[in-house]
Structure formats: structure tokens, C-alpha cells
Design a protein around this motif. Structure first.
Motif, PDB file in Angstrom:
ATOM      1  N   ARG A   1       0.832  -1.199   0.000  1.00 22.80           N
ATOM      2  CA  ARG A   1       0.000   0.000   0.000  1.00 22.80           C
ATOM      3  C   ARG A   1       0.870   1.255   0.000  1.00 22.80           C
ATOM      4  NH1 ARG A   1      -3.977  -1.828   4.984  1.00 22.80           N
ATOM      5  NH2 ARG A   1      -5.593  -2.834   3.718  1.00 22.80           N
ATOM      6  N   ARG A   2       2.012   1.168   0.663  1.00 20.99           N
ATOM      7  CA  ARG A   2       2.907   2.312   0.775  1.00 20.99           C
ATOM      8  C   ARG A   2       3.780   2.459  -0.461  1.00 20.99           C
ATOM      9  NH1 ARG A   2       5.051   4.687   5.584  1.00 20.99           N
ATOM     10  NH2 ARG A   2       4.258   2.953   6.829  1.00 20.99           N
ATOM     11  N   LEU A   3       4.192   1.359  -1.020  1.00 22.46           N
ATOM     12  CA  LEU A   3       5.212   1.374  -2.062  1.00 22.46           C
ATOM     13  C   LEU A   3       4.669   1.201  -3.462  1.00 22.46           C
ATOM     14  CD1 LEU A   3       7.820  -0.869  -0.212  1.00 22.46           C
ATOM     15  CD2 LEU A   3       7.770   1.623  -0.334  1.00 22.46           C
ATOM     16  N   GLY A   4       3.418   0.793  -3.588  1.00 20.12           N
ATOM     17  CA  GLY A   4       2.889   0.509  -4.911  1.00 20.12           C
ATOM     18  C   GLY A   4       3.045  -0.964  -5.234  1.00 20.12           C
ATOM     19  N   THR A   5       3.013  -1.294  -6.505  1.00 19.98           N
ATOM     20  CA  THR A   5       3.069  -2.689  -6.931  1.00 19.98           C
ATOM     21  C   THR A   5       4.409  -3.318  -6.553  1.00 19.98           C
ATOM     22  OG1 THR A   5       1.663  -2.125  -8.795  1.00 19.98           O
ATOM     23  CG2 THR A   5       2.836  -4.219  -8.903  1.00 19.98           C
ATOM     24  N   PRO A   6       4.409  -4.468  -5.879  1.00 23.31           N
ATOM     25  CA  PRO A   6       5.667  -5.124  -5.501  1.00 23.31           C
ATOM     26  C   PRO A   6       6.489  -5.516  -6.721  1.00 23.31           C
ATOM     27  CG  PRO A   6       3.777  -6.103  -4.368  1.00 23.31           C
ATOM     28  CD  PRO A   6       3.234  -5.210  -5.444  1.00 23.31           C
ATOM     29  N   ASP A   7       7.797  -5.652  -6.516  1.00 25.33           N
ATOM     30  CA  ASP A   7       8.675  -6.115  -7.590  1.00 25.33           C
ATOM     31  C   ASP A   7       8.209  -7.482  -8.087  1.00 25.33           C
ATOM     32  OD1 ASP A   7      10.191  -3.885  -7.323  1.00 25.33           O
ATOM     33  OD2 ASP A   7      11.739  -4.824  -6.080  1.00 25.33           O
ATOM     34  N   GLY A   8       8.249  -7.664  -9.394  1.00 18.30           N
ATOM     35  CA  GLY A   8       7.910  -8.942  -9.982  1.00 18.30           C
ATOM     36  C   GLY A   8       6.435  -9.162 -10.215  1.00 18.30           C
TER      37      GLY A   8
ATOM     38  N   GLN B   1      -2.060  -0.618 -13.011  1.00 24.00           N
ATOM     39  CA  GLN B   1      -1.980   0.545 -12.147  1.00 24.00           C
ATOM     40  C   GLN B   1      -1.255   0.167 -10.862  1.00 24.00           C
ATOM     41  OE1 GLN B   1      -2.971   3.582 -12.948  1.00 24.00           O
ATOM     42  NE2 GLN B   1      -3.821   2.972 -14.920  1.00 24.00           N
ATOM     43  N   PRO B   2      -0.503   1.106 -10.250  1.00 23.22           N
ATOM     44  CA  PRO B   2       0.116   0.828  -8.954  1.00 23.22           C
ATOM     45  C   PRO B   2      -0.954   0.506  -7.914  1.00 23.22           C
ATOM     46  CG  PRO B   2       0.978   2.861  -9.926  1.00 23.22           C
ATOM     47  CD  PRO B   2      -0.204   2.450 -10.746  1.00 23.22           C
ATOM     48  N   THR B   3      -0.573  -0.267  -6.900  1.00 22.58           N
ATOM     49  CA  THR B   3      -1.539  -0.663  -5.891  1.00 22.58           C
ATOM     50  C   THR B   3      -1.499   0.223  -4.653  1.00 22.58           C
ATOM     51  OG1 THR B   3       0.061  -2.276  -5.052  1.00 22.58           O
ATOM     52  CG2 THR B   3      -1.609  -3.074  -6.604  1.00 22.58           C
ATOM     53  N   ALA B   4      -0.660   1.257  -4.627  1.00 30.79           N
ATOM     54  CA  ALA B   4      -0.629   2.180  -3.495  1.00 30.79           C
ATOM     55  C   ALA B   4      -2.012   2.809  -3.315  1.00 30.79           C
ATOM     56  CB  ALA B   4       0.418   3.265  -3.728  1.00 30.79           C
ATOM     57  N   VAL B   5      -2.449   2.909  -2.050  1.00 29.51           N
ATOM     58  CA  VAL B   5      -3.794   3.397  -1.772  1.00 29.51           C
ATOM     59  C   VAL B   5      -3.768   4.361  -0.591  1.00 29.51           C
ATOM     60  CG1 VAL B   5      -4.950   1.345  -2.661  1.00 29.51           C
ATOM     61  CG2 VAL B   5      -4.265   1.425  -0.261  1.00 29.51           C
ATOM     62  N   TYR B   6      -4.845   5.146  -0.484  1.00 31.10           N
ATOM     63  CA  TYR B   6      -5.026   5.994   0.689  1.00 31.10           C
ATOM     64  C   TYR B   6      -5.503   5.146   1.866  1.00 31.10           C
ATOM     65  CZ  TYR B   6      -4.620  10.233  -2.135  1.00 31.10           C
ATOM     66  OH  TYR B   6      -4.155  11.226  -2.947  1.00 31.10           O
ATOM     67  N   PRO B   7      -5.207   5.585   3.102  1.00 34.02           N
ATOM     68  CA  PRO B   7      -5.742   4.872   4.270  1.00 34.02           C
ATOM     69  C   PRO B   7      -7.266   4.813   4.210  1.00 34.02           C
ATOM     70  CG  PRO B   7      -4.059   6.452   4.929  1.00 34.02           C
ATOM     71  CD  PRO B   7      -4.339   6.720   3.490  1.00 34.02           C
TER      72      PRO B   7
END
Length: 279
Positions: free
Chosen positions: A67-74, A79-85
């Protein structure tokens, strides 16, 4: 989503019952699906719960780091998975000021409600709140709709009492910000000029969305529309925060309470002496 980059639990000191404690002691067994809800009943009142919200934000991101970093490596994703609380602010009896700098976003997460505790509990249950913070005051028994309190008791893991001043009576919990970063969001919330400049900077960086509906929903547009909201209460809110800042590191205090007691503290209307609105 700036809090994902700027906040970390190491920036806060936690004391419970006068003893050094940790974020895990404050929020035991925090889960990835936990949702914090803060009830606010006066202008900029939730600023008094700034550290509680911000520590909960760090727990939200640490529970699921992507959630903090976006889509994990690999992992491939469009779309990135980073989200608001997934946190909510419940304005009771009016619009009590723009608190979006605490990453209470998108705008639907600030919920505006009449000063009636039954309607406030409806909104809390609708949004699946699991950790609840209510403003300090007497708890008055309320006859809620059938089974609504049962839903709340079944789901809410703990309830806190905070004060718009930042200090409650009979405190059990002390949260102290150890770095200027822990005060940055409160400063923006309480300074409309700073909010306006920041909105202009964000719009300049991102550009203007050609879709008029999306443009109206954007953070710069929403912030600009709310610059004068609750302005009559800014003086008191700023003086309260300034009083805490004069001591150095800003220390806020809280109490834990039962879910049942918190359900009697959802609306100022239920606290007025002699009120029969909800019995």
C-alpha cells in the motif's frame, strides 16, 4: 498519499498508563482490514486527534507494505496498488473544516451528518469502522435502532476518547510527536492560505484534468471549495494547537472507553442536559 512517504511509527512516542509503550500496545492486533473512524463535532476538532490518526496511518501501511510502495517487484499491474488509508471522518451537525491533509481522501471519506446519534451510528456501521475515536464529553444512553449497537459491538475492536484541545480529562494514553514532520499536516489544516498554495502547486504539477467531472473531484478543486469552511472556528483551533506547540514536542492525550460508552458520545445533541432526542 503523502503520509505513506512522510510518516513512520518511529516519529512518535507512546505512553500508556504512565509507562513506555509501542504502537502495537496502542492498536493491538491491527489487521490489514482495520478502518479508523473519527467523530468530529466542532470546527477543526479532529486536529486534537492528529497523532492518533497518524499513528494509525503507519499501522495501515505497515500491515500491507505494498500500500505504501505501490506494486511489488515482480508483479505486473496496469496501475500501482498504493492506496489511501481507509479512514473516515464523521462531521456531526455541520461542516467542521477540511481535514484531507490527514489523507482522509477521496472526499467521500469526510461524511457530513445531522446532529443525531442514530444517523451517526448508521454511517459508522455502513463504513465498517473497526477503531473509533469520539470527542470527550459525557456518555448519554441512546436508544438506537434495533441491532445497530450489536453490529458496532461485534465489529469495533476498540474505542478512544480524544479532545479537540489535544488533552482529555483523566488521560490514559500519551502520544508525542518527536519530529517536525508529525506537525506538518496539522499546520496545513489550520492555515487556509497554506492549503490554497499547496492546492495550486499540486494542480500545476499534475495539470488540469480535461474531464470536468473528474476535475471537480480533484484534491485541488475540493480544497479550494472548502477554504472558508468553519473559518469562524480557526482562531480557537489555532490557539489550542499553539498551546501544545509551546511545550516543544507536541503531546496529545487520550482515554480508552467501551464501545457502549462511545455510542453515547456520537452527537452533541445527545449530551445536552435534559435532552430527550434519543432516549
Amino acid at each position: 498519499m503523502h503520509t505513506a512517504r512522510e510518516l513512520d511509527q518511529a516519529l512518535f512516542s507512546v505512553r500508556i498508563g504512565g509507562q513506555a509503550a509501542t504502537r502495537d500496545d496502542l492498536f493491538p492486533d491491527w489487521q490489514a482490514d482495520d478502518r479508523l473512524g473519527v467523530v468530529i463535532a466542532e470546527p477543526f476538532g479532529a486536529v486534537g486527534a492528529t497523532h492518533l490518526v497518524q499513528l494509525a496511518i503507519t499501522a495501515f501501511y505497515d500491515a500491507r507494505p505494498r500500500r505504501r510502495l505501490g506494486t511489488p517487484d515482480g508483479v505486473e499491474a496496469e496501475q500501482p496498488t498504493a492506496v489511501y488509508p481507509d479512514f473516515y471522518l464523521f462531521h456531526v451537525g455541520g461542516k467542521h473544516g477540511d481535514h484531507t491533509m490527514l489523507d482522509i481522501w477521496p472526499a467521500r471519506k469526510e461524511v457530513f451528518l445531522p446532529a443525531h446519534p442514530r444517523l451517526v451510528l448508521d454511517a459508522i456501521n455502513d463504513r465498517g469502522i473497526t477503531r473509533l475515536a469520539v470527542p470527550d464529553g459525557p456518555s448519554v444512553p441512546v436508544k438506537h435502532e434495533f441491532k445497530e449497537p450489536a453490529f458496532a459491538r461485534d465489529r469495533i475492536r476498540e474505542a478512544f476518547v480524544y479532545s479537540p484541545s489535544g488533552r482529555v480529562e483523566g488521560p490514559e494514553i500519551e502520544l508525542t510527536g518527536l519530529d517536525p514532520a508529525t506537525e506538518a499536516n496539522a499546520r496545513v489544516i489550520l492555515d487556509p492560505d497554506l492549503r490554497a498554495r499547496l492546492g495550486e502547486e499540486v494542480e500545476a504539477e499534475r495539470g488540469i484534468d480535461p474531464d470536468p467531472e473528474l476535475r471537480a473531484r480533484s484534491w485541488p478543486a475540493v480544497t479550494a471549495a472548502r477554504l472558508t469552511e468553519a473559518s469562524a472556528g480557526l482562531g480557537l483551533a489555532n490557539s489550542r494547537r499553539a498551546a501544545l506547540r509551546r511545550e516543544g514536542d507536541v503531546r496529545e492525550t487520550y482515554r480508552r472507553t467501551s464501545v457502549d460508552a462511545a455510542l453515547g458520545m456520537l452527537s452533541p445533541a445527545s449530551r445536552r442536559p435534559g435532552s430527550r432526542c434519543c432516549r
